[in-house]
Design a protein around this motif. Structure first.
Motif, PDB file in Angstrom:
ATOM      1  N   VAL A 106     -21.176  87.593  73.856  1.00 22.43           N
ATOM      2  CA  VAL A 106     -22.590  87.684  74.243  1.00 22.43           C
ATOM      3  C   VAL A 106     -22.784  89.064  74.850  1.00 22.43           C
ATOM      4  N   VAL A 147     -31.720  79.437  73.353  1.00 20.66           N
ATOM      5  CA  VAL A 147     -30.265  79.463  73.184  1.00 20.66           C
ATOM      6  C   VAL A 147     -29.756  78.313  72.319  1.00 20.66           C
ATOM      7  N   VAL A 158     -28.486  89.451  73.307  1.00 22.15           N
ATOM      8  CA  VAL A 158     -29.597  89.132  74.203  1.00 22.15           C
ATOM      9  C   VAL A 158     -30.593  90.281  74.118  1.00 22.15           C
ATOM     10  N   VAL A 192     -31.360  86.309  70.797  1.00 20.98           N
ATOM     11  CA  VAL A 192     -32.190  85.438  71.634  1.00 20.98           C
ATOM     12  C   VAL A 192     -32.897  86.263  72.704  1.00 20.98           C
ATOM     13  N   THR A 216     -33.583  81.714  77.709  1.00 25.03           N
ATOM     14  CA  THR A 216     -32.717  80.527  77.743  1.00 25.03           C
ATOM     15  C   THR A 216     -33.245  79.406  76.862  1.00 25.03           C
ATOM     16  N   VAL A 218     -29.370  84.205  80.559  1.00 27.41           N
ATOM     17  CA  VAL A 218     -29.327  83.817  79.149  1.00 27.41           C
ATOM     18  C   VAL A 218     -27.871  83.746  78.675  1.00 27.41           C
ATOM     19  N   ALA A 266     -25.726  80.504  77.219  1.00 31.17           N
ATOM     20  CA  ALA A 266     -25.007  80.502  75.941  1.00 31.17           C
ATOM     21  C   ALA A 266     -23.533  80.175  76.127  1.00 31.17           C
TER      22      ALA A 266
END
Length: 293
Positions: free
Chosen positions: A183, A278, A211, A272, A275, A102, A106
């Motif tokens: 992230v 995203v 995430v 999120v 994926t 993920v 991003a």
């Protein structure tokens, strides 16, 4: 030939975006830098779609018609991808995917947008053993190297995550004004973290993507393991209604606290769980940042 990480990112992007919405996402990215690193060039007549904040009110009053300021860019923009590469990011997220995948999606979306604008992109990543940095450069081959670095560094048998260490590394090693795109895993933002973020906000603009953790109360597996502590939660405990309610309350409180802290610092934030989410999250993140400026 094996498919590159960036090729995968672009393929998934194009599944979610048609030509018009790709242009909108491009425009959202450009709006982040509007008014930054720009020199005033001249005035022109206002047309529908111009930003109200660009109106030169004094010139408008003198001339009798609405005039807006026009700017010219004086240098490329600088984007630093800030990656938690501790083993927490090798765990599973809500979608069943690795958090690492993920994060790569991003970073790939942000880096791809920067590449389309010929902007410079770099990487700062860290875990409990320390930090690593790759320089600011332009172009898709360089972006592929950054994504590969995140992929290689994030493993289940690697060092623990250290969010404060990551932010401290970025603060100590970043002398130029940049856009920081962070992230990270779900983590409590304590007083030390807040102080580091305040320090970073003095010099940089920050976008933050969290995430989400997997739902440890979900059925379907005999044992689930917390990779940060190696603690395991058997199915029998996950059937306990009182424990699962307490777990969900704690997870909701953590998410609310993170959102509140980042909002108080003026940092755009989205969460999120896979994926597929995203691209929509990036739209929302860039729009939130644009509106806050």
């Amino acid at each position: 030939m094996a498919q590159t990480l960036l090729t995968r990112v672009k393929s998934r992007m194009f599944v979610h975006l048609h030509r018009r919405t790709r242009g909108l996402l491009d425009g959202q990215y450009a709006s982040v830098f509007k008014g930054r690193s720009l020199d005033f060039e001249d005035l022109r007549t206002y047309v529908a779609g111009d930003e109200v904040r660009d109106i030169d009110w004094k010139a408008t009053a003198r001339q009798g018609n609405t005039l807006v300021k026009r700017y010219v860019a004086v240098r490329k923009q600088l984007v630093l991808l800030v990656a938690d590469t501790g083993r927490n990011m090798a765990a599973v997220t809500r979608s069943g995917e690795s958090k690492r995948d993920v994060a790569i999606m991003a970073f790939g979306v942000m880096g791809y947008l920067a590449s389309r604008h010929a902007d410079l992109v770099g990487l700062a990543c860290a875990d409990a053993d320390g930090g690593t940095r790759l320089p600011l450069q332009a172009g898709e081959p360089h972006l592929e190297r950054l994504l590969q670095m995140v992929h290689r560094a994030t493993t289940l048998d690697g060092p623990a995550s250290d969010l404060d260490g990551l932010l401290r590394y970025v603060a100590d090693s970043s002398r130029r004004r940049m856009l920081l795109f962070v992230v990270a895993d779900e983590a409590a933002l304590g007083p030390d973290t807040v102080e580091l973020l305040r320090r970073l906000r003095v010099q940089h603009e920050i976008l933050w993507l969290t995430v989400q953790d997997a739902d440890l109360t979900a059925a379907g597996q005999d044992v689930m393991v917390d990779v940060a502590s190696d603690a395991w939660l058997p199915e029998s405990l996950r059937r306990d209604r009182r424990l699962t309610d307490q777990y969900r309350d704690a997870a909701e409180q953590l998410a609310e606290n993170t959102t509140a802290v980042l909002r108080s610092l003026g940092i755009a934030h989205q969460r999120v769980g896979g994926t597929d989410a995203v691209v929509a999250a990036m739209f929302a993140l860039l729009e939130s940042h644009r509106r806050a400026r």
